[in-house]
Design a protein around this motif. Structure first.
Motif, PDB file in Angstrom:
ATOM      1  N   SER A 278       0.859  -1.168   0.000  1.00 21.91           N
ATOM      2  CA  SER A 278       0.000   0.000   0.000  1.00 21.91           C
ATOM      3  C   SER A 278       0.906   1.232   0.000  1.00 21.91           C
ATOM      4  N   ALA A 279       0.448   2.345   0.559  1.00 22.47           N
ATOM      5  CA  ALA A 279       1.253   3.564   0.612  1.00 22.47           C
ATOM      6  C   ALA A 279       0.733   4.445   1.731  1.00 22.47           C
ATOM      7  N   ARG A 280       1.646   5.146   2.372  1.00 24.67           N
ATOM      8  CA  ARG A 280       1.245   6.032   3.464  1.00 24.67           C
ATOM      9  C   ARG A 280       0.240   7.081   2.994  1.00 24.67           C
ATOM     10  N   VAL A 281       0.327   7.487   1.735  1.00 23.77           N
ATOM     11  CA  VAL A 281      -0.615   8.504   1.236  1.00 23.77           C
ATOM     12  C   VAL A 281      -2.045   7.973   1.181  1.00 23.77           C
ATOM     13  N   GLY A 282      -2.221   6.667   1.359  1.00 22.82           N
ATOM     14  CA  GLY A 282      -3.566   6.111   1.443  1.00 22.82           C
ATOM     15  C   GLY A 282      -4.192   6.284   2.809  1.00 22.82           C
ATOM     16  N   SER A 283      -3.423   6.773   3.768  1.00 28.04           N
ATOM     17  CA  SER A 283      -3.967   7.033   5.102  1.00 28.04           C
ATOM     18  C   SER A 283      -4.815   8.301   5.080  1.00 28.04           C
ATOM     19  N   ILE A 284      -6.066   8.185   5.449  1.00 32.07           N
ATOM     20  CA  ILE A 284      -6.957   9.348   5.498  1.00 32.07           C
ATOM     21  C   ILE A 284      -6.546  10.280   6.631  1.00 32.07           C
ATOM     22  N   GLU A 285      -6.245   9.703   7.781  1.00 30.41           N
ATOM     23  CA  GLU A 285      -5.885  10.507   8.949  1.00 30.41           C
ATOM     24  C   GLU A 285      -4.576  11.260   8.743  1.00 30.41           C
ATOM     25  N   ASP A 286      -3.648  10.669   7.994  1.00 33.23           N
ATOM     26  CA  ASP A 286      -2.316  11.240   7.829  1.00 33.23           C
ATOM     27  C   ASP A 286      -2.232  12.250   6.680  1.00 33.23           C
ATOM     28  N   ASN A 287      -3.322  12.452   5.971  1.00 34.66           N
ATOM     29  CA  ASN A 287      -3.320  13.343   4.804  1.00 34.66           C
ATOM     30  C   ASN A 287      -3.288  14.798   5.243  1.00 34.66           C
ATOM     31  N   ARG A 288      -2.153  15.452   4.984  1.00 33.40           N
ATOM     32  CA  ARG A 288      -1.998  16.864   5.356  1.00 33.40           C
ATOM     33  C   ARG A 288      -1.818  17.766   4.142  1.00 33.40           C
ATOM     34  N   LEU A 289      -1.538  17.191   2.985  1.00 37.54           N
ATOM     35  CA  LEU A 289      -1.152  17.989   1.828  1.00 37.54           C
ATOM     36  C   LEU A 289      -2.192  18.020   0.714  1.00 37.54           C
ATOM     37  N   GLY A 290      -3.115  17.052   0.693  1.00 38.64           N
ATOM     38  CA  GLY A 290      -4.058  16.976  -0.417  1.00 38.64           C
ATOM     39  C   GLY A 290      -3.365  16.502  -1.683  1.00 38.64           C
ATOM     40  N   GLY A 291      -4.042  16.683  -2.827  1.00 38.06           N
ATOM     41  CA  GLY A 291      -3.477  16.234  -4.093  1.00 38.06           C
ATOM     42  C   GLY A 291      -3.496  14.720  -4.234  1.00 38.06           C
ATOM     43  N   TRP A 292      -3.059  14.247  -5.394  1.00 42.08           N
ATOM     44  CA  TRP A 292      -2.954  12.817  -5.678  1.00 42.08           C
ATOM     45  C   TRP A 292      -4.267  12.103  -5.335  1.00 42.08           C
ATOM     46  N   VAL A 293      -5.371  12.691  -5.730  1.00 37.94           N
ATOM     47  CA  VAL A 293      -6.680  12.240  -5.269  1.00 37.94           C
ATOM     48  C   VAL A 293      -6.945  10.775  -5.628  1.00 37.94           C
ATOM     49  N   SER A 294      -6.758  10.432  -6.883  1.00 41.52           N
ATOM     50  CA  SER A 294      -7.097   9.080  -7.335  1.00 41.52           C
ATOM     51  C   SER A 294      -6.201   8.019  -6.708  1.00 41.52           C
ATOM     52  N   TYR A 295      -4.909   8.298  -6.659  1.00 47.65           N
ATOM     53  CA  TYR A 295      -3.964   7.335  -6.076  1.00 47.65           C
ATOM     54  C   TYR A 295      -4.230   7.171  -4.581  1.00 47.65           C
ATOM     55  N   ARG A 296      -4.430   8.291  -3.884  1.00 46.45           N
ATOM     56  CA  ARG A 296      -4.743   8.222  -2.452  1.00 46.45           C
ATOM     57  C   ARG A 296      -6.015   7.403  -2.215  1.00 46.45           C
ATOM     58  N   ALA A 297      -7.040   7.701  -2.996  1.00 43.41           N
ATOM     59  CA  ALA A 297      -8.334   7.037  -2.803  1.00 43.41           C
ATOM     60  C   ALA A 297      -8.235   5.541  -3.106  1.00 43.41           C
ATOM     61  N   ALA A 298      -7.474   5.184  -4.150  1.00 43.31           N
ATOM     62  CA  ALA A 298      -7.318   3.769  -4.494  1.00 43.31           C
ATOM     63  C   ALA A 298      -6.572   3.017  -3.402  1.00 43.31           C
ATOM     64  N   LYS A 299      -5.550   3.633  -2.825  1.00 39.50           N
ATOM     65  CA  LYS A 299      -4.807   2.986  -1.749  1.00 39.50           C
ATOM     66  C   LYS A 299      -5.639   2.915  -0.467  1.00 39.50           C
ATOM     67  N   ALA A 300      -6.455   3.935  -0.212  1.00 48.73           N
ATOM     68  CA  ALA A 300      -7.358   3.870   0.942  1.00 48.73           C
ATOM     69  C   ALA A 300      -8.360   2.731   0.766  1.00 48.73           C
ATOM     70  N   ALA A 301      -8.855   2.563  -0.463  1.00 51.47           N
ATOM     71  CA  ALA A 301      -9.759   1.447  -0.754  1.00 51.47           C
ATOM     72  C   ALA A 301      -9.044   0.115  -0.549  1.00 51.47           C
ATOM     73  N   LEU A 302      -7.797   0.030  -0.997  1.00 54.85           N
ATOM     74  CA  LEU A 302      -7.012  -1.191  -0.804  1.00 54.85           C
ATOM     75  C   LEU A 302      -6.879  -1.516   0.686  1.00 54.85           C
ATOM     76  N   ASN A 303      -6.633  -0.493   1.496  1.00 59.35           N
ATOM     77  CA  ASN A 303      -6.501  -0.722   2.936  1.00 59.35           C
ATOM     78  C   ASN A 303      -7.779  -1.306   3.526  1.00 59.35           C
ATOM     79  N   GLN A 304      -8.916  -0.809   3.075  1.00 58.17           N
ATOM     80  CA  GLN A 304     -10.195  -1.338   3.553  1.00 58.17           C
ATOM     81  C   GLN A 304     -10.397  -2.779   3.081  1.00 58.17           C
ATOM     82  N   ILE A 305      -9.978  -3.069   1.872  1.00 57.28           N
ATOM     83  CA  ILE A 305     -10.078  -4.426   1.339  1.00 57.28           C
ATOM     84  C   ILE A 305      -9.245  -5.388   2.174  1.00 57.28           C
ATOM     85  N   VAL A 306      -8.033  -4.976   2.514  1.00 63.33           N
ATOM     86  CA  VAL A 306      -7.160  -5.810   3.338  1.00 63.33           C
ATOM     87  C   VAL A 306      -7.765  -6.023   4.718  1.00 63.33           C
ATOM     88  N   ARG A 307      -8.269  -4.951   5.300  1.00 63.85           N
ATOM     89  CA  ARG A 307      -8.874  -5.046   6.631  1.00 63.85           C
ATOM     90  C   ARG A 307     -10.062  -6.018   6.623  1.00 63.85           C
TER      91      ARG A 307
END
Length: 221
Positions: A120-149
């Protein structure tokens, strides 16, 4: 790991993980698009190819992913969002690993410890997001984290010693990241692989469903 399956085995991190496992004397099955024509986003191809493997595996490592797909770079702002680019990100970075995880009950042994790890990637962390940007990649990695969970919860019912986790490798100097390194410190793929395998070796079933960085520290969702 006595027996491992590495998906994305031709990429920078995937190839380094394979090399490390080879040096440790493990039996490694490799799959990748470039070497085997393995299309992670093809539902039928994933099911058919994985069904034919000689498992079970002590480690299933999914080392796939992309920041750029078909020339579409990570968005700098919301105004840059494209439906096609976002769907491509979800297909490769979330749906593909989910299709592999769907087969995990057959790929992993029920009678001993085994690990299903996904990059995965740290940018997929919703709580850790301080900079914004990279919307699609962030969202896809956040989805991956939920899938793993979610997958970890289901696997635990039938595979009591299984560990299903998302891993952040840190910034790694590969073709995947070369355009985005800037002044960020990066480690070579072999060091990243060593770090990740060390984390994997230290995980316990009580940590299944977690999100960990290259040093073994838990990352907030």
């Amino acid at each position: 790991m006595e027996k491992a399956l590495v998906i994305g085995a031709s990429g920078g991190i995937g190839a380094a993980v394979v090399a490390q496992l080879d040096r440790l004397g493990g039996m490694v099955t490799r799959l990748s698009r470039s070497a085997d024509g393995f299309d992670l986003t093809d539902d039928h191809a994933v099911a058919t190819r994985l069904k034919g493997l000689d498992g079970p595996f002590d480690l299933v490592f999914v080392a796939t992913g992309a920041l750029e797909i078909d020339g579409n770079r990570p968005e700098k702002s919301l105004r840059a969002i494209s439906a096609r680019a976002m769907l491509d990100q979800f297909a490769l970075n979330a749906v593909g690993p989910a299709l592999v995880l769907r087969e995990a009950s057959r790929l992993l042994p029920r009678d001993r410890r085994a690990v299903f790890a996904v990059l995965s990637a740290r940018v997929g962390s919703i709580e850790d997001n301080r900079l914004g940007g990279w919307v699609s990649y962030r969202a896809a990695k956040a989805a991956l984290n939920q899938i793993v969970r979610t997958g970890a919860i289901e696997l635990a019912r039938s595979h009591k010693q299984a560990i299903c986790v998302a891993l952040h490798p840190g910034t790694v100097a590969t073709a995947f990241t070369e355009r985005y390194l800037g002044r960020h410190p990066a480690v070579p793929p072999d060091q990243a692989a060593s770090n990740l395998l060390r984390v994997i070796d230290g995980l316990t079933p009580e940590q299944t469903g977690g999100f960990f960085d290259w040093a073994g520290k838990e990352i907030p969702w």
